[in-house]
Write a protein that holds these residues in place. Sequence first.
Motif, short mmCIF file in Angstrom:
data_model
loop_
_atom_site.label_atom_id
_atom_site.label_comp_id
_atom_site.label_asym_id
_atom_site.label_seq_id
_atom_site.Cartn_x
_atom_site.Cartn_y
_atom_site.Cartn_z
N MET A 254 21.00 55.14 50.17
CA MET A 254 22.44 54.97 49.73
C MET A 254 22.70 55.09 48.34
N LYS A 255 21.85 55.05 47.29
CA LYS A 255 22.06 55.37 46.02
C LYS A 255 22.20 56.70 45.61
N GLU A 256 21.49 57.40 46.47
CA GLU A 256 21.72 59.08 46.50
C GLU A 256 23.15 59.32 46.62
N GLU A 257 23.72 58.64 48.06
CA GLU A 257 24.85 59.01 48.41
C GLU A 257 26.09 58.64 47.40
N SER B 177 33.05 52.67 38.17
CA SER B 177 32.82 51.38 37.98
C SER B 177 32.60 50.53 39.25
N TYR B 178 33.41 50.80 40.32
CA TYR B 178 33.38 50.19 41.68
C TYR B 178 31.84 50.58 42.07
N TYR B 179 31.55 51.56 42.16
CA TYR B 179 30.19 51.90 42.58
C TYR B 179 28.92 51.38 41.94
N GLN B 180 29.20 51.16 40.54
CA GLN B 180 28.18 50.51 39.77
C GLN B 180 28.10 48.96 40.15
N SER B 181 29.00 48.33 40.17
CA SER B 181 28.98 47.29 40.62
C SER B 181 28.72 46.69 42.02
N SER B 182 29.00 47.66 43.03
CA SER B 182 28.72 47.47 44.35
C SER B 182 27.47 47.63 44.81
N ILE B 183 26.64 49.05 44.25
CA ILE B 183 25.69 49.54 44.75
C ILE B 183 24.69 49.96 43.60
N LEU B 184 25.11 50.91 42.70
CA LEU B 184 24.08 51.39 42.06
C LEU B 184 23.22 50.26 40.86
N SER B 185 24.05 49.22 40.50
CA SER B 185 23.33 48.32 39.69
C SER B 185 22.29 47.47 40.11
N HIS B 186 22.51 47.63 41.78
CA HIS B 186 21.48 46.52 42.24
C HIS B 186 20.00 47.29 42.76
N ASP B 187 19.12 46.54 42.72
CA ASP B 187 17.77 47.08 43.07
C ASP B 187 17.28 46.65 44.46
N LEU C 197 24.23 43.75 49.27
CA LEU C 197 24.94 43.35 50.29
C LEU C 197 25.54 41.87 50.14
N ALA C 198 24.60 41.22 49.53
CA ALA C 198 25.01 39.57 49.37
C ALA C 198 26.07 39.64 48.05
N ASN C 199 26.19 40.55 47.32
CA ASN C 199 27.21 40.92 46.15
C ASN C 199 28.47 41.17 46.64
N TYR C 200 28.55 42.15 47.67
CA TYR C 200 29.72 42.78 48.24
C TYR C 200 30.34 41.80 48.93
N LEU C 201 29.69 40.96 49.89
CA LEU C 201 30.03 40.24 50.85
C LEU C 201 30.67 39.06 49.87
N ALA C 202 29.89 38.67 48.98
CA ALA C 202 30.44 37.40 48.09
C ALA C 202 31.79 37.68 47.65
N ASN C 203 31.92 39.12 47.22
CA ASN C 203 33.20 39.33 46.42
C ASN C 203 34.28 39.31 47.33
N HIS D 105 29.59 54.91 52.67
CA HIS D 105 31.15 54.84 53.31
C HIS D 105 31.07 53.55 54.25
N CYS D 106 30.26 53.35 54.98
CA CYS D 106 30.07 52.30 56.03
C CYS D 106 30.09 51.12 55.26
N PHE D 107 29.25 51.00 54.35
CA PHE D 107 28.81 49.82 53.64
C PHE D 107 29.99 49.32 52.96
N LEU D 108 30.74 50.27 52.42
CA LEU D 108 31.96 49.62 51.46
C LEU D 108 33.41 49.67 52.15
N ASN D 109 33.35 50.28 53.34
CA ASN D 109 34.70 50.70 53.81
C ASN D 109 34.89 50.08 55.28
N PHE D 110 33.76 49.94 55.95
CA PHE D 110 34.18 49.64 57.60
C PHE D 110 33.90 48.08 57.67
N LYS D 111 34.98 47.53 58.02
CA LYS D 111 35.00 46.01 58.06
C LYS D 111 34.30 45.43 59.14
#
Length: 233
Positions: free
Chosen positions: A1-4, A17-27, A33-39, A88-94
């Motif tokens: 996912m990070k490569e995508e 910035s959106y991708y950094q906070s949602s995916i790229l900054s996480h290990d 997922l916890a961060n994105y759902l929480a937000n 795309h699924c992770f960020l946009n598919f409700k």
Amino acid sequence: MKEEAELDVNEEPILNSYYQSSILSHDSLKSALANYLANRLSSASLLSNTLFDLFFGILKSNQEIMDSVKDDLKAVKERDPACISHVHCFLNFKGFLACQSHRVAHKLWLQGRQVLAVMIQNRVSEVFAVRIHPGAKIGSGILLDHVTGLVVGEIAVIGNNVSILHSVTLGGIGKASGDRHPKIGDGVLIGAGTCILRNIKVGECAKIGVGSVVIKDVPPRTTVISDFVMLLF
């Protein structure tokens, strides 16, 4: 996912910035997922930090849930032609996000933390327009396509590799109590606007056509159209 994600950022730097906070900054996937759902589910009185701690705690301690999350990502990418990538699924598919929120709520329900589980269900309903009772059991490899208006009752069971479109009801009738909701077998496809009611079984790999009302058991590997007309295939 990070490569995508990195490819997306290279193509559209405005998303950095959106991708950094949602995916790229996480290990890990569980942290992202916890961060994105929480937000997404937070509110003025329900802080994202509090929800992150709750979600991350559940995801970190339950490998079975994380395996299902990965299976769901793969299912959406493989079965939904509108899905560009796993990111795309992770960020946009409700539908995907509502399903993962339910997995957390269901775990809380099983732990006896029902008030908290129902609170999450309510926020999911408000944010994603999906109402899945936290008591419902859902397998892995799930595709909830479009998903707006989906209602799943407390005693419903959904098997593995099931695809469900929008405005579907898996519910009961009237004031019936006890085991009152449908049981959906593995590999079932449920078309948009369908109502499957009562404690009935939909057999594996069955297909339920758009707008059907189903109140009787459906044998495996059959197609149901409208008012329970079955076609063998």
